[in-house]
Write a protein that holds these residues in place. Structure first.
Motif, PDB file in Angstrom:
ATOM      1  N   LEU A 264      -5.601  -4.780  -9.940  1.00  5.56           N
ATOM      2  CA  LEU A 264      -5.184  -3.540 -10.584  1.00  5.56           C
ATOM      3  C   LEU A 264      -4.013  -3.780 -11.536  1.00  5.56           C
ATOM      4  CD1 LEU A 264      -5.470  -1.205  -7.475  1.00  5.56           C
ATOM      5  CD2 LEU A 264      -6.991  -1.228  -9.460  1.00  5.56           C
ATOM      6  N   LYS A 265      -3.084  -4.641 -11.145  1.00  4.35           N
ATOM      7  CA  LYS A 265      -1.959  -4.943 -12.036  1.00  4.35           C
ATOM      8  C   LYS A 265      -2.438  -5.613 -13.322  1.00  4.35           C
ATOM      9  CE  LYS A 265       2.075  -5.214  -9.005  1.00  4.35           C
ATOM     10  NZ  LYS A 265       3.156  -6.081  -8.477  1.00  4.35           N
ATOM     11  N   ARG A 266      -3.468  -6.443 -13.206  1.00  2.00           N
ATOM     12  CA  ARG A 266      -3.995  -7.129 -14.396  1.00  2.00           C
ATOM     13  C   ARG A 266      -4.761  -6.197 -15.313  1.00  2.00           C
ATOM     14  NH1 ARG A 266      -5.747 -11.028 -10.656  1.00  2.00           N
ATOM     15  NH2 ARG A 266      -7.905 -10.298 -10.952  1.00  2.00           N
ATOM     16  N   ASN A 267      -5.392  -5.185 -14.757  1.00  7.25           N
ATOM     17  CA  ASN A 267      -6.365  -4.411 -15.527  1.00  7.25           C
ATOM     18  C   ASN A 267      -5.958  -2.978 -15.848  1.00  7.25           C
ATOM     19  OD1 ASN A 267      -8.997  -6.161 -15.773  1.00  7.25           O
ATOM     20  ND2 ASN A 267      -8.210  -6.511 -13.698  1.00  7.25           N
ATOM     21  N   LEU A 268      -4.995  -2.415 -15.139  1.00  7.94           N
ATOM     22  CA  LEU A 268      -4.508  -1.083 -15.500  1.00  7.94           C
ATOM     23  C   LEU A 268      -3.386  -1.227 -16.512  1.00  7.94           C
ATOM     24  CD1 LEU A 268      -4.451   0.845 -12.081  1.00  7.94           C
ATOM     25  CD2 LEU A 268      -5.967   1.263 -14.031  1.00  7.94           C
ATOM     26  N   ILE A 269      -3.450  -0.467 -17.595  1.00  8.73           N
ATOM     27  CA  ILE A 269      -2.471  -0.593 -18.673  1.00  8.73           C
ATOM     28  C   ILE A 269      -1.222   0.236 -18.394  1.00  8.73           C
ATOM     29  CG2 ILE A 269      -2.077  -0.190 -21.141  1.00  8.73           C
ATOM     30  CD1 ILE A 269      -5.122  -0.629 -21.511  1.00  8.73           C
ATOM     31  N   ARG A 270      -1.424   1.482 -18.023  1.00  9.16           N
ATOM     32  CA  ARG A 270      -0.293   2.383 -17.759  1.00  9.16           C
ATOM     33  C   ARG A 270      -0.260   2.670 -16.253  1.00  9.16           C
ATOM     34  NH1 ARG A 270      -2.208   3.862 -22.803  1.00  9.16           N
ATOM     35  NH2 ARG A 270      -0.583   4.275 -24.383  1.00  9.16           N
ATOM     36  N   ALA A 271       0.456   1.856 -15.508  1.00 11.95           N
ATOM     37  CA  ALA A 271       0.472   2.002 -14.052  1.00 11.95           C
ATOM     38  C   ALA A 271       1.784   1.519 -13.469  1.00 11.95           C
ATOM     39  CB  ALA A 271      -0.689   1.235 -13.426  1.00 11.95           C
ATOM     40  N   GLU A 272       2.222   2.205 -12.434  1.00 12.55           N
ATOM     41  CA  GLU A 272       3.419   1.833 -11.670  1.00 12.55           C
ATOM     42  C   GLU A 272       3.000   1.597 -10.223  1.00 12.55           C
ATOM     43  OE1 GLU A 272       7.608   3.872 -10.093  1.00 12.55           O
ATOM     44  OE2 GLU A 272       6.413   4.855 -11.660  1.00 12.55           O
ATOM     45  N   PHE A 273       3.478   0.504  -9.644  1.00  8.25           N
ATOM     46  CA  PHE A 273       3.148   0.152  -8.264  1.00  8.25           C
ATOM     47  C   PHE A 273       4.435   0.171  -7.439  1.00  8.25           C
ATOM     48  CE2 PHE A 273      -0.053  -1.601 -10.989  1.00  8.25           C
ATOM     49  CZ  PHE A 273      -1.245  -1.476 -10.289  1.00  8.25           C
ATOM     50  N   THR A 274       4.424   0.947  -6.371  1.00  9.04           N
ATOM     51  CA  THR A 274       5.654   1.088  -5.574  1.00  9.04           C
ATOM     52  C   THR A 274       5.639   0.263  -4.292  1.00  9.04           C
ATOM     53  OG1 THR A 274       4.859   2.939  -4.227  1.00  9.04           O
ATOM     54  CG2 THR A 274       5.793   3.479  -6.387  1.00  9.04           C
ATOM     55  N   GLY A 275       4.471  -0.241  -3.872  1.00  5.19           N
ATOM     56  CA  GLY A 275       4.365  -0.797  -2.527  1.00  5.19           C
ATOM     57  C   GLY A 275       4.319   0.337  -1.523  1.00  5.19           C
ATOM     58  N   PHE A 276       4.395  -0.010  -0.242  1.00  8.42           N
ATOM     59  CA  PHE A 276       4.386   1.022   0.792  1.00  8.42           C
ATOM     60  C   PHE A 276       5.707   1.777   0.792  1.00  8.42           C
ATOM     61  CE2 PHE A 276       1.024  -1.615   2.880  1.00  8.42           C
ATOM     62  CZ  PHE A 276       0.045  -0.632   2.870  1.00  8.42           C
ATOM     63  N   LEU A 277       5.631   3.098   0.924  1.00  2.00           N
ATOM     64  CA  LEU A 277       6.811   3.948   1.015  1.00  2.00           C
ATOM     65  C   LEU A 277       6.747   4.758   2.299  1.00  2.00           C
ATOM     66  CD1 LEU A 277       7.007   5.389  -2.631  1.00  2.00           C
ATOM     67  CD2 LEU A 277       8.272   3.440  -1.691  1.00  2.00           C
ATOM     68  N   GLN A 278       7.905   5.174   2.778  1.00  3.98           N
ATOM     69  CA  GLN A 278       7.972   6.023   3.962  1.00  3.98           C
ATOM     70  C   GLN A 278       9.041   7.085   3.769  1.00  3.98           C
ATOM     71  OE1 GLN A 278       8.674   3.110   7.134  1.00  3.98           O
ATOM     72  NE2 GLN A 278       6.530   3.252   7.743  1.00  3.98           N
ATOM     73  N   GLY A 279       9.008   8.093   4.653  1.00  3.30           N
ATOM     74  CA  GLY A 279      10.054   9.096   4.669  1.00  3.30           C
ATOM     75  C   GLY A 279      10.174   9.874   3.367  1.00  3.30           C
ATOM     76  N   GLU A 280      11.418  10.145   2.965  1.00  2.00           N
ATOM     77  CA  GLU A 280      11.653  10.969   1.781  1.00  2.00           C
ATOM     78  C   GLU A 280      11.159  10.288   0.514  1.00  2.00           C
ATOM     79  OE1 GLU A 280      15.354  13.198  -0.508  1.00  2.00           O
ATOM     80  OE2 GLU A 280      15.448  12.888   1.667  1.00  2.00           O
ATOM     81  N   ALA A 281      11.187   8.949   0.478  1.00  2.00           N
ATOM     82  CA  ALA A 281      10.689   8.237  -0.704  1.00  2.00           C
ATOM     83  C   ALA A 281       9.201   8.507  -0.899  1.00  2.00           C
ATOM     84  CB  ALA A 281      10.944   6.739  -0.563  1.00  2.00           C
ATOM     85  N   LEU A 282       8.434   8.544   0.188  1.00  2.00           N
ATOM     86  CA  LEU A 282       7.010   8.842   0.098  1.00  2.00           C
ATOM     87  C   LEU A 282       6.802  10.300  -0.303  1.00  2.00           C
ATOM     88  CD1 LEU A 282       4.047   8.048   0.494  1.00  2.00           C
ATOM     89  CD2 LEU A 282       4.303   8.597   2.930  1.00  2.00           C
ATOM     90  N   ALA A 283       7.555  11.205   0.302  1.00  2.00           N
ATOM     91  CA  ALA A 283       7.437  12.626  -0.033  1.00  2.00           C
ATOM     92  C   ALA A 283       7.753  12.872  -1.497  1.00  2.00           C
ATOM     93  CB  ALA A 283       8.367  13.450   0.860  1.00  2.00           C
ATOM     94  N   THR A 284       8.771  12.168  -2.030  1.00  2.00           N
ATOM     95  CA  THR A 284       9.142  12.309  -3.435  1.00  2.00           C
ATOM     96  C   THR A 284       8.047  11.779  -4.346  1.00  2.00           C
ATOM     97  OG1 THR A 284      11.493  12.134  -2.864  1.00  2.00           O
ATOM     98  CG2 THR A 284      10.875  11.710  -5.161  1.00  2.00           C
TER      99      THR A 284
END
Length: 414
Positions: A264-284
């Motif tokens: 996905l990183k190689r083939n998506l042009i406009r994309a942000e990858f956060t990794g796994f999130l939890q708690g308020e970071a995931l809710a945000t």
């Protein structure tokens, strides 16, 4: 719920990870604690230990060095039977009146053994289409083969895996499943009574109030494992269709990790990858999305869809699998069959801010009705039918139990 709540021993292979099964089990345990119900959870952990918390008890079993990795945070210990004596002893001392297993993994197999040795009812809930996961992953691993034999191999593996799953679930006295298709399949293939087990969402955690963005970019969000069975490569096709249509004011936001991230990183042009999130970071992250895009065709339910909706985010899903039942097309999201349909739905919302606003509100309203307490109230009602031998009520039968009252009651314990 029955006046006498049974002592329940829940055996689960997923508890500490980020999967939907793990979230369900943690919420189940929390429900029992708040309601002061006698509830024992048997699960894998970093060390073998026994602990008490209010009305609940937890037995954690350490997996050994020969354990086989199945997914992020999920393993199978082929030597798990070394814990059989300890598990049975704890369950007997707890006074369990039924065992509930969540999957045919190492801990689930221990649960089946314990129920049979204690001669108490066994309940099994279906959470994951393991057979479809296996086929998708096998297809990826055999990508070097020509297309036709690769498809035949994957299809054969899917059939064999499903047959094995049916044999496992046939050992239970009562089954729980998350959608109509699975209720119908299990009723036909196992001959056991099958009841619906929905999912819930914590609206105190997932809410529009966590939205922090103030830019005009249209954010297409996804949260979950980045694995072949999630059909995430379809997002690349969706982006190509958007660009071909002249759309540039968008961004993909992918929350999670897994083997598909590199592709996905190689083939998506406009994309942000956060990794796994939890708690308020995931809710945000959820609240910051404008549309939740979920291309999976193998999910049985889709907890993340409810979390997105609770955050005020409409959902776009495929026409295969359980998630389509969560979406009211044109009101809380869209159902599409392919990348072209996904592109069309995305562009509809990008260019209709009024409709987008209405759908955000409707999605949140729908999710607010999906409480975990309601889910587990229904589970305990199913337990009560098992214990008393009562047949399914009409509402359950409308959800796909087939109305075969003789077939269902033949395995109920009075």
């Amino acid at each position: 719920m029955a006046a006498h709540a049974p002592h329940v021993a829940l055996f689960t292979d997923s508890y500490h990870d980020v999967s939907g099964v793990a979230r369900t089990c943690r919420n189940f345990e929390d429900y029992a604690l708040r309601r002061q119900l006698p509830f024992l959870t048997v699960r894998a952990g970093s060390r073998t230990s026994l602990s008490d918390h209010g009305s609940t008890r937890a037995l954690e079993l350490r997996r050994g060095p020969l354990s086989i990795p199945l997914d992020t945070g999920l393993w199978f210990d082929p030597c798990a039977m070394r814990h059989a004596g300890r598990a049975e002893s704890v369950v007997r001392a707890f006074g369990a009146e039924l065992v509930h297993v969540t999957s045919p993994g190492d801990v689930g197999i221990l649960g089946v053994r314990t129920a049979r040795r204690m001669r108490i009812p066994l309940v099994a809930s279906w959470h994951t289409n393991v057979h479809e996961f296996a086929a998708r992953r096998l297809a990826k691993w055999t990508a070097f083969l020509p297309a036709a034999p690769r498809r035949r191999l994957a299809a054969a593996a899917e059939r064999a895996c499903l047959s094995a799953l049916i044999r496992f679930y046939r050992m239970a006295d009562l089954l729980l499943a998350p959608n109509r298709d699975l209720i119908r399949l299990l009723t036909e293939r196992t001959g056991r009574p099958v009841y619906a087990m929905d999912r819930g969402v914590r609206t105190d955690i997932f809410s529009p109030r966590f939205r922090r963005r103030n830019d005009e970019v249209f954010v297409l969000g996804y949260a979950g494992r980045l694995r072949p069975e999630k059909n995430l490569r379809m997002l690349v096709e969706v982006e190509r269709a958007l660009l071909a249509a002249g759309e540039v004011n968008y961004r993909f936001l992918l929350v999670g990790d897994g083997s598909e991230m590199a592709y996905l990183k190689r083939n998506l042009i406009r994309a942000e990858f956060t990794g796994f999130l939890q708690g308020e970071a995931l809710a945000t992250a959820f609240a910051g999305m404008d549309l939740f895009v979920f291309p999976s065709e193998t999910d049985t339910y889709g907890n993340v869809i409810l979390e997105a909706m609770a955050s005020g985010v409409p959902a776009l899903v495929t026409s295969h699998g359980g998630p389509r039942a969560l979406v009211q097309p044109g009101r809380t999201g869209f159902v599409a069959t392919d990348a072209a349909g996904f592109c069309e739905a995305i562009r509809t919302l990008m260019h209709n801010p009024g409709l987008h606003s209405e759908m955000r509100q409707a999605a949140q309203l729908q999710a607010c009705r999906m409480s975990w307490d309601r889910v587990f109230d229904d589970v305990y009602q199913a337990y009560g039918r098992l214990r008393t031998g009562r047949s399914a009520d009409p509402e359950w039968e409308r959800h796909g139990n087939g109305g075969s009252r003789d077939q269902s009651n033949a395995f109920l314990l009075g």
